[in-house]
Scaffold this active site. Structure first.
Site, mmCIF file in Angstrom:
data_model
loop_
_atom_site.group_PDB
_atom_site.id
_atom_site.type_symbol
_atom_site.label_atom_id
_atom_site.label_comp_id
_atom_site.label_asym_id
_atom_site.label_seq_id
_atom_site.Cartn_x
_atom_site.Cartn_y
_atom_site.Cartn_z
ATOM 1 N N CYS A 169 0.816 -1.217 0.000
ATOM 2 C CA CYS A 169 0.000 0.000 0.000
ATOM 3 C C CYS A 169 0.851 1.268 0.000
ATOM 4 C CB CYS A 169 -0.985 -0.009 1.167
ATOM 5 S SG CYS A 169 -0.238 0.060 2.825
ATOM 6 N N HIS A 213 -5.867 1.944 -4.303
ATOM 7 C CA HIS A 213 -4.959 1.412 -3.284
ATOM 8 C C HIS A 213 -4.572 -0.024 -3.597
ATOM 9 C CE1 HIS A 213 -8.045 -0.879 -0.575
ATOM 10 N NE2 HIS A 213 -8.537 -0.751 -1.774
ATOM 11 N N HIS A 273 -2.655 1.257 6.985
ATOM 12 C CA HIS A 273 -2.954 1.247 5.544
ATOM 13 C C HIS A 273 -2.988 2.672 5.005
ATOM 14 C CE1 HIS A 273 -4.281 -0.564 1.838
ATOM 15 N NE2 HIS A 273 -5.377 0.176 1.797
#
Length: 310
Positions: free
Chosen positions: A216, A281, A269
């Site tokens: 990520c 993402h 994240h």
């Protein structure tokens, strides 16, 4: 932050494989990781042969830290048997003020000097992947998007590049040439989003920093790197800098951060805000890069911060 060679000594290391994985310790690498440990590497084969659980263990067992691309400078601080302990000066991290720390197989690094390596212009790869060739057009290495190397000369259809393997050529259409002093031209928020779009469905890879697989924060990092912004490597560090943006003022290219305990715990994240309530993402092991809405998902509950670097 601008890309700068000031923090490097006169002699420094450079990655001489398509992607060098930075391991937590020399013992972190497993027999099943051999295609990522050799020189040359075979990143595609390594990734394809790993099962879901073997991929997951790279994270859950704290085996992999990050990755470095072909030609990326490293500072070697120690050597042990076949391994080099390094920091990556172009990947800022709170773990070490000099750059991201970890271990790389020694055979995946070459030594160079500032006088040999630093030139007036650099080239950044702008295609998903691109192949270098010799003077005789023999293909040598397949490199990742956002690989940066020094420019020697420009020809009509190709560019002569200084590489860890000597002078090689790359198609002119595959690179953007920029002034070493000024850096990559700075894009806007929408440009940051557009960098990630060609990688939709690309499998997530923990620690991934290449177009063979991103995690990520790796996707967030490279989207900014390709637009002239050097940001921290990890999501937590990325959230600690940049301009704080209220959620009702989000624009395309802003970074969104998500935390455990419905946004009150530690950050785990990061995604790139695409606009219209959606983000781009790289979600997690077993999934590919995607565009997902925020409303009605776990991400809506976990959203804790937004930052702008552009």
């Amino acid at each position: 932050m601008n890309q700068t060679f000031d923090q490097l000594t006169d002699e420094f290391g450079i990655v001489n494989v398509q992607v060098a994985t930075v391991w937590t310790t020399p013992e972190s690498a497993r027999d099943i990781d051999k295609d990522g440990l050799t020189n040359p590497t075979n990143i595609n084969q390594w990734y394809q042969h790993l099962s879901y659980n073997e991929r997951l263990a790279l994270c859950n067992e704290n085996r992999v830290q990050t990755q470095a691309l072909y030609g990326e400078p490293v500072i070697i601080i120690n050597e042990l048997d076949e391994w080099a302990e390094v920091v990556l000066p172009f990947q800022p991290s709170k773990k070490d003020k000099r750059g991201y720390p970890g271990w790389i197989p020694r055979q995946q690094l070459s030594m160079t000097t500032k006088s040999d390596w630093i030139r007036e212009s650099m080239a950044i790869v702008i295609k998903d992947k691109s192949c270098f060739v010799t003077q005789d057009r023999e293909q040598t290495i397949e490199t990742s998007f956002a690989t940066i190397l020094p420019v020697v000369t420009e020809e009509q259809h190709r560019v002569q590049i200084q590489t860890p393997h000597g002078l090689q050529y790359i198609a002119k259409e595959d690179v953007q040439i920029f002034s070493t002093k000024d850096g990559v031209s700075r894009g806007k928020g929408e440009d940051i989003v557009q960098v990630g779009m060609p990688f939709l469905q690309l499998d997530y890879f923990w620690g991934g920093m290449s177009s063979f697989g991103y995690d990520c924060s790796g996707l967030a990092y490279v989207a900014h790197k390709a637009n002239g912004y050097w940001i921290a490597r990890d999501a937590g560090d990325q959230a600690a800098s940049g301009k704080e943006i209220p959620f009702d003022e989000l624009q395309s290219g802003d970074l969104l951060f998500f935390a455990y305990e419905e946004g009150k715990g530690s950050i785990h994240h990061v995604g790139i805000y695409k606009g219209n309530g959606e983000m781009l993402h790289s979600p997690q092991t077993g999934k590919g890069i995607e565009i997902t809405p925020l409303v009605g998902t776990k991400y809506e509950k976990e959203l804790c911060a937004a930052r702008r670097y552009w």
